[in-house]
Enzyme design. Structure first.
Site, PDB file in Angstrom:
ATOM      1  CG  HIS A 143     -81.848   2.216 -38.138  1.00  0.00           C
ATOM      2  ND1 HIS A 143     -80.766   3.139 -37.838  1.00  0.00           N
ATOM      3  CD2 HIS A 143     -81.261   1.004 -38.136  1.00  0.00           C
ATOM      4  CE1 HIS A 143     -79.895   2.221 -37.472  1.00  0.00           C
ATOM      5  NE2 HIS A 143     -80.113   0.897 -37.426  1.00  0.00           N
ATOM      6  N   PRO A 144     -82.650   4.020 -35.546  1.00  0.00           N
ATOM      7  CG  PRO A 144     -81.845   3.005 -33.767  1.00  0.00           C
ATOM      8  CD  PRO A 144     -82.541   2.497 -35.073  1.00  0.00           C
ATOM      9  NE  ARG A 145     -76.251   6.471 -39.565  1.00  0.00           N
ATOM     10  CZ  ARG A 145     -76.554   6.943 -40.622  1.00  0.00           C
ATOM     11  NH1 ARG A 145     -77.086   6.320 -41.758  1.00  0.00           N
ATOM     12  NH2 ARG A 145     -75.675   8.075 -41.236  1.00  0.00           N
ATOM     13  CE  LYS A 146     -82.750   5.458 -42.008  1.00  0.00           C
ATOM     14  NZ  LYS A 146     -81.423   5.511 -42.886  1.00  0.00           N
ATOM     15  CB  SER A 147     -85.326  12.806 -39.100  1.00  0.00           C
ATOM     16  OG  SER A 147     -84.248  13.268 -40.123  1.00  0.00           O
TER      17      SER A 147
END
Length: 344
Positions: A143-147
């Site tokens: 997901h875009p929030r991940k590293s």
């Protein structure tokens, strides 16, 4: 395939199966274990809601276990009392990039399969063993929030050959052979048989191409985040009403998020008031994540009170995730630190 191979090598596992999201990865893991109605699956009470939802997708019962608010991960000391003869799996979440205490969990779990919810833990490690190879299966998020990100997407890892093959089939409608195998085989007129009820959980080639490039930057991203996490910690640890993240030197924190815990008995403001003050200063924050047992659906379904899981309740009500991202610059971090210090 190239992304899967590179991910498997990077995380030191035998099999990596790319799917559409971390939720579908978790769901497939339970399908592969044949979790069904009447079974029980233990889930940390403080996690993203999908960790619990996938258990219900299989008709099984969610059994919540409290967390240790110093790590935000499942508390091994609370685990034993949650295990029954119906316990068929334990969801072990590596929250915010910190791996759970796997040795202690394994000692309690015995032969019960451990499914790592490693959505936050790409590149994380426990005692030098990468996340994804610590349990029977590991489930990752892009997901875009991940590293690292593929826009949306996920990965399942395992060292079990039979499970690796079963997961490949399940994510592709249950087809006995893949499209690649059919197109490159000598008999193009043969269509696959379908002996399992499968799902269309395949990652697209475009996402895989993005993921392969992102993966080459994973260590760089984590090192950058670790640098600034250390700056945060070195300053904020001296503020008596803030608990900063702590972890063993033998572990590698993935730093998907930097989450504080506020001691409101000592702090000048409540957690919510602190977040509002930072918002007014142009700093976006959020609670760490949910105490799932406090969400309306689960509270009603299982007749749970917030105080039934005090560690998760504390984390729900007192945690703050402050900005930590590779695109931030020195001035951003020092501004955030100074704004927090000004609240003392």
């Amino acid at each position: 395939r190239a992304f899967e191979q590179a991910f498997a090598e990077r995380h030191q596992v035998k099999h990596a199966i790319a799917v559409t999201s971390a939720t579908t990865a978790l769901h497939l893991a339970l399908v592969a274990l044949d979790i069904k109605a009447g079974d029980q699956v233990i889930v940390p009470a403080f996690t993203w809601v999908s960790t619990a939802n996938v258990v219900l997708y299989q008709g099984a019962k969610v059994v919540f276990c409290d967390i240790d608010p110093t790590t935000f991960n499942i508390d091994p000391k609370k685990l034993k009392d949650k295990i029954t003869s119906k316990t068929k799996a334990i969801m072990v979440v590596h929250l915010f990039g910190l791996c759970a205490r796997m040795d202690e969990i394994k000692a309690v779990a015995g032969d019960i399969p451990l499914v790592e919810d490693a959505a936050c833990a790409s590149g994380s490690a426990y005692k030098n063993v990468p996340a994804g190879g610590l349990g029977l299966m590991g489930c990752f998020s892009f997901h875009p929030r991940k590293s690292i990100t593929t826009g949306e997407g996920g990965m399942i890892t395992t060292n079990d050959d039979d499970l690796g093959e079963r997961l490949q089939v399940l994510r592709n409608h249950g087809a006995s052979i893949s499209e690649e195998q059919r197109h490159h085989g000598p008999k193009p007129y043969i269509l696959p048989d379908f002996n399992l009820l499968g799902y269309n959980y395949r990652m697209t080639d475009l996402q895989g191409a993005i993921g392969q490039v992102q993966l080459t930057k994973l260590d760089q991203f984590i090192d950058q985040r670790a640098k600034w996490a250390a700056v945060y910690t070195n300053v904020l640890k001296d503020i008596p009403w803030i608990q900063v993240p702590t972890f063993s030197k033998n572990d590698r924190h993935g730093w998907q998020s930097y989450v504080l815990l506020i001691d409101e008995d000592k702090s000048p403001l409540s957690r919510n008031a602190i977040m509002e003050a930072l918002q007014q200063a142009g700093i976006s924050t959020r609670p760490g994540t949910h105490a799932v047992h406090m969400l309306g659906y689960y509270a009603e379904r299982y007749s749970i009170r917030p105080e039934d899981f005090p560690g998760a309740q504390t984390a729900n009500d007192k945690s703050i995730s402050i900005p930590l991202h590779n695109r931030m610059v020195d001035d951003d971090f020092h501004y955030i630190i100074n704004c927090i210090k000004s609240l003392t």
